[in-house]
Design a protein around this motif. Sequence first.
Motif, mmCIF file in Angstrom:
data_model
loop_
_atom_site.group_PDB
_atom_site.id
_atom_site.type_symbol
_atom_site.label_atom_id
_atom_site.label_comp_id
_atom_site.label_asym_id
_atom_site.label_seq_id
_atom_site.Cartn_x
_atom_site.Cartn_y
_atom_site.Cartn_z
ATOM 1 N N GLN A 10 35.761 -13.405 -19.703
ATOM 2 C CA GLN A 10 34.695 -14.143 -20.377
ATOM 3 C C GLN A 10 33.764 -13.195 -21.126
ATOM 4 O OE1 GLN A 10 32.969 -16.275 -17.089
ATOM 5 N NE2 GLN A 10 34.265 -18.087 -17.405
ATOM 6 N N ASP A 67 32.959 -12.682 -29.740
ATOM 7 C CA ASP A 67 32.225 -13.682 -30.513
ATOM 8 C C ASP A 67 30.987 -13.074 -31.168
ATOM 9 O OD1 ASP A 67 34.106 -15.534 -29.731
ATOM 10 O OD2 ASP A 67 32.802 -16.520 -28.241
ATOM 11 N N LEU A 69 32.905 -13.158 -25.056
ATOM 12 C CA LEU A 69 31.537 -13.218 -25.570
ATOM 13 C C LEU A 69 31.242 -12.042 -26.497
ATOM 14 C CD1 LEU A 69 29.576 -14.358 -22.385
ATOM 15 C CD2 LEU A 69 29.966 -15.672 -24.482
#
Length: 76
Positions: free
Chosen positions: A8, A15, A12
């Motif tokens: 995750q 992104d 992130l």
Amino acid sequence: MLETSLSQLEQLVGDLVQQNQALTVTNAQLIAELTQAKDENESLQLSLMEQEEKQGATAARIQALVERASAGAVSA
């Protein structure tokens, strides 16, 4: 669980890197547009000053003509 959190976090970070790249492009475009707007503004201000000079000269000529006409009418 640690693997999921790490995955995750990687997502992130990926992104955020993409968002940063998009914002960098947008920022460069805005800087270019701002530079163009500043140049256009400067050009318009110079044009306005030139027009004001011309209008001042025209007003002075008109005033001189009115004074001549008034002097001619008084002496006639």
